[in-house]
Scaffold this motif. Structure first.
Motif, PDB file in Angstrom:
ATOM      1  N   ARG A  23     -49.372 -39.821  47.231  1.00  0.00           N
ATOM      2  CA  ARG A  23     -48.174 -40.102  46.436  1.00  0.00           C
ATOM      3  C   ARG A  23     -47.450 -38.828  46.017  1.00  0.00           C
ATOM      4  O   ARG A  23     -46.242 -38.709  46.172  1.00  0.00           O
ATOM      5  CB  ARG A  23     -48.547 -40.914  45.210  1.00  0.00           C
ATOM      6  N   CYS A  24     -48.203 -37.841  45.481  1.00  0.00           N
ATOM      7  CA  CYS A  24     -47.527 -36.686  44.863  1.00  0.00           C
ATOM      8  C   CYS A  24     -47.803 -35.361  45.557  1.00  0.00           C
ATOM      9  O   CYS A  24     -47.267 -34.334  45.153  1.00  0.00           O
ATOM     10  CB  CYS A  24     -47.929 -36.570  43.394  1.00  0.00           C
ATOM     11  N   CYS A  47     -49.923 -38.572  38.128  1.00  0.00           N
ATOM     12  CA  CYS A  47     -49.484 -38.725  39.508  1.00  0.00           C
ATOM     13  C   CYS A  47     -48.026 -39.166  39.620  1.00  0.00           C
ATOM     14  O   CYS A  47     -47.230 -38.562  40.341  1.00  0.00           O
ATOM     15  CB  CYS A  47     -50.397 -39.711  40.245  1.00  0.00           C
ATOM     16  N   LYS A  48     -47.659 -40.226  38.891  1.00  0.00           N
ATOM     17  CA  LYS A  48     -46.269 -40.711  38.956  1.00  0.00           C
ATOM     18  C   LYS A  48     -45.292 -39.671  38.429  1.00  0.00           C
ATOM     19  O   LYS A  48     -44.200 -39.488  38.975  1.00  0.00           O
ATOM     20  CB  LYS A  48     -46.139 -42.009  38.165  1.00  0.00           C
ATOM     21  N   LYS A  51     -44.819 -37.017  41.074  1.00  0.00           N
ATOM     22  CA  LYS A  51     -43.968 -37.509  42.168  1.00  0.00           C
ATOM     23  C   LYS A  51     -42.501 -37.542  41.744  1.00  0.00           C
ATOM     24  O   LYS A  51     -41.608 -37.156  42.513  1.00  0.00           O
ATOM     25  CB  LYS A  51     -44.416 -38.901  42.590  1.00  0.00           C
ATOM     26  N   LYS A  52     -42.244 -37.975  40.521  1.00  0.00           N
ATOM     27  CA  LYS A  52     -40.869 -38.046  40.020  1.00  0.00           C
ATOM     28  C   LYS A  52     -40.219 -36.676  39.954  1.00  0.00           C
ATOM     29  O   LYS A  52     -39.009 -36.527  40.161  1.00  0.00           O
ATOM     30  CB  LYS A  52     -40.867 -38.702  38.629  1.00  0.00           C
TER      31      LYS A  52
END
Length: 404
Positions: A23-24, A47-48, A51-52
């Motif tokens: 994901r990242c 993680c989110k 990624k952002k």
């Protein structure tokens, strides 16, 4: 630092080894470290967010940039108190809330009289550089113009001296976070990597600087770069070796780079003179003073003729020559007098060129103190030796006890 290590165990991965979070793109040496980071390292929560921000490298660069700006502003607080940014005219940046920095020669020379303080926010300096480089790229300007605009990332537009220390480091992170998203073989991305390595070195983060420079060297070789570009990065790596205490490795690499410059550019080229000076420094660090002195006696007249007395390289060469004289245990009184005279003259020139706050001036002042101390000690030893010799001669001339 530039992400070349496992996020959990710090195993060196270079640019291609290991695996990444799907994901990242956070990097790991293997499945075990990735699972541990998710379960116990807090990666499940980050993680989110990573990624952002644009991925692990971008997230890391953003975080490191913010840290570097805070460090630079704190280090410059005394110099910038009561001042405003010469670009946005604010004391505290309205958007980032960052403080001011000053990492050039403005104000140390004629800055007060002319109003050129060089005080600014790192984000303002970075935005200025970013705009100038973007305009050059959009308008496909010639190479010399592009290079001149790129200098805004590392050189003050007012006094035309390079930024130094923690300010240079902050600008290195600013540059890297700006261009790291470009394609892997993009030239501007590589230039940003180079600037980051130099900034880390300037702030004495030598282990991180080495990691970046080694990654840059690998990138250049994959790109089929010129001998000139390879030599530049090898020189940076050699200097970093020295600061990490790997002096034999530094000496070998500096000797190779100097030889490469002689073949490529000839002995009168500025880059050759720079590498000759680097090589002499490596010799001095290993107490090979006679070799260092011999080399510097050869190249200093060339530097004076080609670059001038006020060149920072000429100044550093003369300081290194003095060091090779006064640190030598076999130095004579004449050697030490020459060392002190050389440093005194060099210090005056350096102060005029850079101002009193520049690291080069501070280093030369320390050399002057050491040189004068070495001269006083040798004079004292010579005096004592002379007194003892005179006393022995007097005693030898006296008649034996009891003689008439």
């Amino acid at each position: 630092m530039y992400l070349t290590k496992c996020a959990v165990c710090a195993t060196e991965l270079g640019l291609t080894l290991g695996k990444k979070c799907g994901r990242c793109s956070t990097r790991y040496c293997g499945q075990a470290c990735q699972e541990q980071h998710w379960k116990d390292g807090g990666h499940d929560k980050l993680c989110k967010k990573i990624k952002k921000a644009g991925g692990a490298e971008q997230y890391n660069a953003n975080e490191k940039y913010a840290e570097a700006v805070a460090v630079a502003a704190e280090a410059c607080a005394d110099d910038t108190k009561g001042q405003t940014c010469y670009i946005c005219m604010e004391a505290v940046h309205s958007r980032t809330r960052e403080g001011l920095v000053r990492g050039c020669a403005c104000g140390d020379r004629d800055g007060v009289a002319s109003g050129r303080t060089g005080i600014a926010h790192v984000s303002c300096l970075a935005e200025q550089a970013k705009i100038l480089v973007a305009e050059a790229e959009e308008n496909n300007l010639e190479y010399k113009v592009k290079s001149r605009r790129w200098e805004r990332w590392h050189t003050c537009s007012l006094c035309e001296q390079e930024y130094h220390g923690v300010v240079k480091c902050a600008l290195g992170w600013a540059c890297w976070k700006t261009y790291l998203g470009r394609p892997e073989m993009n030239e501007t991305r590589g230039m940003a990597m180079n600037l980051l390595g130099r900034g880390l070195f300037a702030a004495e983060h030598h282990a991180d600087a080495l990691s970046v420079s080694e990654a840059e060297l690998s990138w250049l070789r994959r790109r089929g770069a010129s001998v000139n570009d390879i030599l530049i990065v090898q020189s940076n790596i050699a200097n970093t070796y020295a600061y990490l205490g790997r002096h034999e490795h530094a000496l070998q690499l500096k000797r190779d780079v100097y030889s490469g410059r002689l073949r490529l550019n000839g002995e009168k080229h500025e880059d050759t003179l720079l590498e000759a000076n680097n090589y002499s420094t490596a010799l001095t660090r290993l107490d090979r003073f006679e070799e260092a002195r011999s080399l510097l006696r050869k190249i200093i007249p060339i530097a004076r003729r080609v670059l001038g007395e006020s060149s920072d390289l000429t100044i550093r060469m003369r300081a290194n020559y003095a060091i090779a004289l006064y640190r030598n245990d076999s130095a004579t009184l004449d050697d030490l007098r020459e060392a002190v005279t050389t440093i005194e003259d060099t210090e005056r020139i350096a102060r005029r060129v850079f101002g009193g706050a520049h690291p080069i001036v501070s280093n030369i002042e320390a050399c002057l103190r050491d040189g004068r101390l070495a001269l006083r000690r040798l004079r004292l030893r010579e005096t004592v030796r002379g007194d003892v010799s005179a006393l022995r001669d007097l005693m030898a001339a006296m008649p034996p006890p009891g003689s008439a």
